[in-house]
Design an enzyme around this catalytic site. Structure first.
Site, PDB file in Angstrom:
ATOM      1  CE1 TYR A   8      -3.964   2.123   0.433  1.00  0.00           C
ATOM      2  CE2 TYR A   8      -2.412   3.481   1.649  1.00  0.00           C
ATOM      3  CZ  TYR A   8      -3.620   3.341   0.996  1.00  0.00           C
ATOM      4  OH  TYR A   8      -4.471   4.406   0.903  1.00  0.00           O
ATOM      5  CG  PHE A  62      -7.677  18.195 -23.925  1.00  0.00           C
ATOM      6  CD1 PHE A  62      -7.808  17.656 -25.198  1.00  0.00           C
ATOM      7  CD2 PHE A  62      -7.925  17.382 -22.841  1.00  0.00           C
ATOM      8  CE1 PHE A  62      -8.172  16.326 -25.374  1.00  0.00           C
ATOM      9  CE2 PHE A  62      -8.285  16.048 -23.013  1.00  0.00           C
ATOM     10  CZ  PHE A  62      -8.400  15.519 -24.275  1.00  0.00           C
ATOM     11  CB  THR A  63     -12.551  17.861 -23.419  1.00  0.00           C
ATOM     12  OG1 THR A  63     -11.623  16.774 -23.380  1.00  0.00           O
ATOM     13  CG2 THR A  63     -12.994  18.074 -24.852  1.00  0.00           C
ATOM     14  CG  ASP A 123      -1.849  18.251 -21.479  1.00  0.00           C
ATOM     15  OD1 ASP A 123      -1.243  17.162 -21.521  1.00  0.00           O
ATOM     16  OD2 ASP A 123      -3.085  18.357 -21.602  1.00  0.00           O
ATOM     17  CE  LYS A 130      -4.869  10.355 -24.034  1.00  0.00           C
ATOM     18  NZ  LYS A 130      -5.038  11.663 -23.515  1.00  0.00           N
ATOM     19  NE  ARG A 149     -12.587  15.647 -29.215  1.00  0.00           N
ATOM     20  CZ  ARG A 149     -12.369  15.193 -27.977  1.00  0.00           C
ATOM     21  NH1 ARG A 149     -11.162  14.956 -27.547  1.00  0.00           N
ATOM     22  NH2 ARG A 149     -13.354  14.971 -27.161  1.00  0.00           N
ATOM     23  CG  PHE A 184     -17.068  14.833 -25.973  1.00  0.00           C
ATOM     24  CD1 PHE A 184     -16.843  15.929 -25.154  1.00  0.00           C
ATOM     25  CD2 PHE A 184     -16.193  13.763 -25.892  1.00  0.00           C
ATOM     26  CE1 PHE A 184     -15.768  15.954 -24.273  1.00  0.00           C
ATOM     27  CE2 PHE A 184     -15.112  13.783 -25.017  1.00  0.00           C
ATOM     28  CZ  PHE A 184     -14.904  14.873 -24.206  1.00  0.00           C
TER      29      PHE A 184
HETATM   30  C1  LIG Z   1      -6.143  12.473 -22.780  1.00  0.00           C
HETATM   31  C2  LIG Z   1      -5.712  13.830 -22.475  1.00  0.00           C
HETATM   32  C3  LIG Z   1      -5.863  14.393 -21.210  1.00  0.00           C
HETATM   33  C4  LIG Z   1      -6.627  13.691 -20.104  1.00  0.00           C
HETATM   34  O1  LIG Z   1      -6.017  12.503 -19.715  1.00  0.00           O
HETATM   35  P1  LIG Z   1      -6.831  11.184 -19.312  1.00  0.00           P
HETATM   36  O2  LIG Z   1      -5.731  10.188 -19.074  1.00  0.00           O
HETATM   37  O3  LIG Z   1      -7.734  10.819 -20.438  1.00  0.00           O
HETATM   38  O4  LIG Z   1      -7.588  11.479 -18.065  1.00  0.00           O
HETATM   39  C5  LIG Z   1      -5.359  15.665 -20.998  1.00  0.00           C
HETATM   40  N1  LIG Z   1      -4.756  16.347 -21.975  1.00  0.00           N
HETATM   41  C6  LIG Z   1      -4.608  15.852 -23.207  1.00  0.00           C
HETATM   42  C7  LIG Z   1      -3.935  16.656 -24.262  1.00  0.00           C
HETATM   43  C8  LIG Z   1      -5.077  14.585 -23.513  1.00  0.00           C
HETATM   44  O5  LIG Z   1      -4.953  14.106 -24.746  1.00  0.00           O
END
Ligand SMILES: *Cc1c(COP(=O)(O)O)cnc(C)c1O
Length: 473
Positions: free
Chosen positions: A86, A138-139, A229, A272, A396, A463
């Site tokens: 843990y 970004f969303t 980011d 990613k 998008r 979305f």
């Molecule tokens: C996917 C993404 C996020 C959010 O990350 P999650 O792992 O899906 O929570 C933030 N910024 C960008 C540019 C992304 O592509």
């Protein structure tokens, strides 16, 4: 201009030298093509929203590159080395050291995925009434900034909003726009600059080293921090290596680290670039910010040495980070995306140019000029692709942009796009050929296609769960 890395189609040029993937396939996962009738039923049940399809009904899944990558044999072996304690898991310390090594930040907070880290940094930094400038929204990023009481302001260069502009760094911050915002809002209200590599919503477009360097100088004048980011920063580093003078001979890893050195911290969706199916982190240089985030992580994610990840996840992630910055890997990753883009451009299909790092973005406004934006042309285009050949893409455009929190109206983004996102190390060149041919078939039938009506709209990130019905003539 970037032809040297693009695999040429057969017979095009004698004596050609193609790149190929720096791996071979050890295990396969069967996929199944459905009949047209099955797909008609499936998309109607899914409310014409590709997020609501079952993956068993999908043939080639280009919904996202998030968490869909293939792990290497080394990463799978790493799963067996999980220390599921843990507290104080050895895998955490390895991950922490790897992030410090490759990204260069001092303090690391693990999270379950990117939005967990966005939540922590937004809560730790933003006060109600703060302004957060960024190079296109970004969303999830913007939503967390808004939920913390901030107001996001787009300061990306104008070229980013033009799908036909060939600018090599369409992700750049417009320093004039940022200066104007600082003058108008006051530097103390601008809490931080929210900078993203290979800007997703602009079509995977990179930021130049020169831009982040001058951004740093401007921010230093006002004491404004820059948070990055870093989700697709390894891919961003490739574009710098390819396009920016002085970087052609520098390895991706060195470019990545230099870029990060101009920022104060970063959040990461490890799903990613980092070649894992789940995971994320926040890393910062400021100890006070670290303290705040490390305190919040135990409330929302888990203890600060796992943050929602299993020990084995952290091990696979540490290995994935090392693999993600290999030059051969990135070259073939982006080479495959470009291969698909080149086929579409050759056939006259409107896409966002230049082709970005992780996806091809179809330009739905030029694809369906007869469908108005409030009839969701990109949403319909994604549905048509699925109907034609079981390929799953993502909207998008106006659906993703959501509503303005003040007026309640749809936000109408300049870019109305469908994203064909390529998972890393998953599909072959033949899958790209099949995809290109499907897009062509949908394009040839475009004038018979009409728009959609939204029949269900959730409050947040609509979305993901909105439902639609085709408009009838
Ligand atoms: C996917 C993404 C996020 C959010 O990350 P999650 O792992 O899906 O929570 C933030 N910024 C960008 C540019 C992304 O592509």
């Amino acid at each position: 201009m970037q032809r040297q890395i693009i695999p040429q189609t057969m017979g095009q040029q004698f004596g050609r030298r193609s790149w190929a993937e720096p791996w071979k396939i050890k295990m396969v996962e069967p996929i199944r093509m459905t009949s047209r009738e099955e797909r008609e039923r499936a998309i109607a049940e899914a409310g014409y929203n590709t997020f609501l399809l079952r993956s068993d009904d999908v043939y080639i899944d280009l919904l996202t590159d998030s968490g869909t990558s293939a792990m290497s044999d080394r990463q799978w072996a790493g799963l067996m080395l999980g220390d599921e304690a843990y507290a104080g898991s050895r895998n955490f310390y390895r991950l922490e050291a790897t992030i410090q090594d490759y990204y260069g930040y001092r303090f690391v907070v693990p999270t379950h995925q990117g939005r967990g880290a966005e939540h922590l940094i937004s809560q730790a930094l933003i006060q109600p009434g703060d302004v957060i400038p960024g190079n296109m929204y970004f969303t999830t990023t913007r939503l967390h900034q808004e939920l913390a009481g901030g107001r996001f302001v787009d300061v990306i260069i104008d070229e980013a909003h033009d799908p036909q502009s060939e600018h090599p760094f369409k992700g750049n911050v417009d320093l004039g726009k940022l200066q104007a915002l600082i003058d108008e809002a006051g530097a103390e209200r601008v809490r931080y600059v929210s900078l993203a590599g290979t800007v997703n919503m602009a079509g995977g477009q990179p930021v130049s080293m020169d831009n982040v360097r001058t951004l740093r100088e401007l921010c230093d004048r006002y004491g404004i921090p820059i948070y990055l980011d870093a989700t697709r920063m390894a891919e961003n580093a490739y574009f710098i290596q390819e396009r920016e003078p002085g970087y052609a001979d520098k390895p991706i890893a060195a470019i990545l680290k230099e870029f990060c050195s101009y920022t104060d911290g970063a959040w990461m969706s490890a799903k990613k670039d980092s070649l894992v199916n789940i995971g994320g982190w926040l890393a910062v240089n400021d100890e006070e910010v670290f303290d705040a985030a490390r305190n919040l992580v135990v409330v929302y994610e888990g203890l600060h040495t796992y943050g929602g990840m299993a020990g084995r996840d952290m091990e696979a992630l540490a290995i994935g980070i090392e693999e993600s910055v290999q030059d051969d890997h990135i070259r073939s990753r982006i080479g495959q995306v470009r291969y698909l883009g080149e086929l579409l451009v050759d056939w006259g299909i409107p896409i966002v140019c230049p082709v970005g790092g992780h996806a091809i973005f179809l330009d739905a406004k030029r694809f369906y000029p007869h469908i108005r934006q409030n009839e969701f042309p990109a949403q319909m285009l994604a549905a048509q692709l699925y109907l034609d050949s079981g390929i799953r893409a993502m909207e998008r455009g106006v659906v993703s942009a959501g509503r303005d929190p003040e007026t309640g109206d749809h936000r109408y983004p300049a870019l109305e796009l469908v994203r064909l996102t390529i998972p890393r190390r998953v599909y072959t060149q033949a899958h790209m050929d099949v995809t290109a041919e499907a897009v062509k078939a949908v394009y040839d039938a475009r004038m018979e296609t009409r728009g959609l009506d939204m029949v269900y709209e959730p409050k947040y990130l609509r979305f993901f769960q909105a439902r639609f019905q085709p408009l009838v003539a």
